[in-house]
Design an enzyme around this catalytic site. Structure first.
Site, PDB file in Angstrom:
ATOM      1  N   LYS A 137      32.132  42.039  40.944  1.00  0.00           N
ATOM      2  CA  LYS A 137      33.006  42.505  41.925  1.00  0.00           C
ATOM      3  C   LYS A 137      32.583  42.923  43.510  1.00  0.00           C
ATOM      4  O   LYS A 137      31.600  43.490  43.412  1.00  0.00           O
ATOM      5  CB  LYS A 137      33.727  43.862  41.298  1.00  0.00           C
ATOM      6  CG  LYS A 137      34.799  44.389  42.031  1.00  0.00           C
ATOM      7  CD  LYS A 137      35.283  45.790  41.971  1.00  0.00           C
ATOM      8  CE  LYS A 137      34.395  46.879  43.035  1.00  0.00           C
ATOM      9  NZ  LYS A 137      35.081  48.224  42.829  1.00  0.00           N
ATOM     10  N   LYS A 220      41.882  41.251  43.074  1.00  0.00           N
ATOM     11  CA  LYS A 220      41.979  42.606  42.730  1.00  0.00           C
ATOM     12  C   LYS A 220      42.630  43.179  44.025  1.00  0.00           C
ATOM     13  O   LYS A 220      41.759  43.615  45.024  1.00  0.00           O
ATOM     14  CB  LYS A 220      40.758  43.168  42.370  1.00  0.00           C
ATOM     15  CG  LYS A 220      40.789  44.801  42.165  1.00  0.00           C
ATOM     16  CD  LYS A 220      39.625  45.248  41.382  1.00  0.00           C
ATOM     17  CE  LYS A 220      39.840  46.586  41.606  1.00  0.00           C
ATOM     18  NZ  LYS A 220      38.785  47.521  40.419  1.00  0.00           N
TER      19      LYS A 220
HETATM   20  P1  13P Z   1      40.606  52.522  41.595  1.00  0.00           P
HETATM   21  O1  13P Z   1      41.670  51.900  40.839  1.00  0.00           O
HETATM   22  O2  13P Z   1      40.193  54.020  41.688  1.00  0.00           O
HETATM   23  O3  13P Z   1      41.142  52.372  43.169  1.00  0.00           O
HETATM   24  O4  13P Z   1      39.269  51.998  41.483  1.00  0.00           O
HETATM   25  C1  13P Z   1      39.212  50.493  41.503  1.00  0.00           C
HETATM   26  C2  13P Z   1      38.047  50.128  42.199  1.00  0.00           C
HETATM   27  O5  13P Z   1      37.076  49.041  41.646  1.00  0.00           O
HETATM   28  C3  13P Z   1      37.753  50.225  43.419  1.00  0.00           C
HETATM   29  O6  13P Z   1      36.719  49.442  44.054  1.00  0.00           O
END
Ligand code: 13P
Length: 341
Positions: A137, A220
């Site tokens: 990610k 995402k």
């Molecule tokens: P949140 O769902 O708390 O926004 O975190 C997701 C995430 O991986 C942010 O990089």
């Protein structure tokens, strides 16, 4: 196995109806903040114990197909001495790794942020893969103001995401591409829609230029929402309409799954918004699911309080939110489900 087959197998395991991703990849300063709220000291041992609690929670594999871990977690083990990535893999949950090194200002463009971490990324991925990670990610962050993000900020961030994704695919690691337009501020939902659409279009243009295979990545993104300080609140149904309008315009149908971040929404809001998208817009080309951090973990931290005797109730709290979000992925969530255990 060829790289292509490897990427395809990972995607198939991660992208499943009724399932989503748990983001448990808080960096050291972020987990320190989360622990401070419940009075827990962020030692390596407390972090290990907490991640172990999450990853061994009974039943979550029915709703969670992947977990994003922080670098340190990959090298830690559960109470029985089993490495945490192995704990996940044995349950059929794909272990993943956050590989970016966080954000800083974009030089000479003070209102834009940029994310660091490309240098040496290929070598790090080889190491992470040997520790069990099969996806990665990377998050770019966009603040909304009257005059930002700037055109430069948006294109520079898109370039980073595309370069990261290309390096991942070359190493047989599925990239989660995360452009996050922040909820902070008093902007309207229309302004969030405008920025999100532009951001996504530039991200996909950059992914194309860098030869990233869209079938082998996961997006995402943020949902399209009014800013946190905007006087007018939007309903889940309105958020679903605004979000889907932008995504239909900007996200190619080849992308297998869109897994939203929760970005500061309450657990209930995050679930209700995802449900509205799936219930009101069946038949989208992509799976619409979750990759929540705070919205999955908030109630878990509250139940845990750093105490061993609270582990079973904390695990039940995780199972509950995972189950409700699994239902929301299918468009089958109702607020009444919040009062059942
Ligand atoms: P949140 O769902 O708390 O926004 O975190 C997701 C995430 O991986 C942010 O990089």
């Amino acid at each position: 196995m060829t790289i292509t087959n490897e990427l395809q197998a990972t995607i198939e395991q991660m992208v499943q109806q009724g399932k989503g991703i748990l983001a448990a990849d808080e960096s050291q300063p972020t987990i320190a903040k989360r622990f401070a709220a419940i009075g827990v000291v962020p030692t390596a041992e407390n972090c290990r114990a907490y991640r172990g609690l999450l990853f061994t929670a009974p039943g979550i594999e029915d709703y969670i197909s992947g977990v994003i871990e922080f670098e340190d977690t990959l090298a830690q083990s559960d109470d029985d001495g089993t490495p945490l990535p192995v704990v996940l893999a044995r349950r059929g949950i794909v272990p993943g790794i956050k590989v970016d090194k966080g954000t800083g200002p974009l030089a000479l463009s003070p209102c834009d942020l940029i994310t660091y971490g490309l240098d040496g990324l290929a070598a790090r991925l080889i190491q992470y893969k040997s520790q069990g990670a099969r996806f990665a990610k990377w998050r770019e962050v966009y603040k909304i103001g009257d005059h930002y993000p700037t055109a430069l900020g948006i294109s520079a961030n898109a370039e980073m995401l595309a370069r990261y994704a290309a390096v991942c695919q070359e190493q047989g690691i599925v990239p989660i591409v995360e452009p996050e337009v922040l909820i902070d501020g008093n902007h309207s939902m229309a302004r969030c829609a405008e920025v999100t659409e532009t951001v996504l279009k530039l991200v996909f243009h950059a992914l194309h230029r860098h030869h990233v295979v869209l079938e082998h990545m996961i997006l995402k993104p943020n949902m399209v929402l009014p800013g946190k300080d905007h006087p007018v609140k939007a309903s889940a149904a309105e958020i679903a309409v605004a979000t889907l309008r932008v995504f239909r315009r900007a996200v190619p149908a080849a992308v297998p799954s869109i897994n939203f971040l929760s970005g500061g929404l309450s657990p209930e809001e995050a679930t209700a918004n995802l449900n509205a998208m799936n219930a009101n817009f069946p038949g989208t080309p992509w799976l619409l699911s979750f990759s929540y951090g705070r919205a999955l973990q908030q109630t878990v931290l509250q139940a845990w309080q750093g105490k061993t005797e609270n582990v079973p109730s904390a695990q039940l709290a995780l199972l509950k939110r995972a189950r409700l979000n699994g239902a929301a992925q299918r468009g089958e969530y109702t607020p009444a489900m919040e009062s059942a255990n």
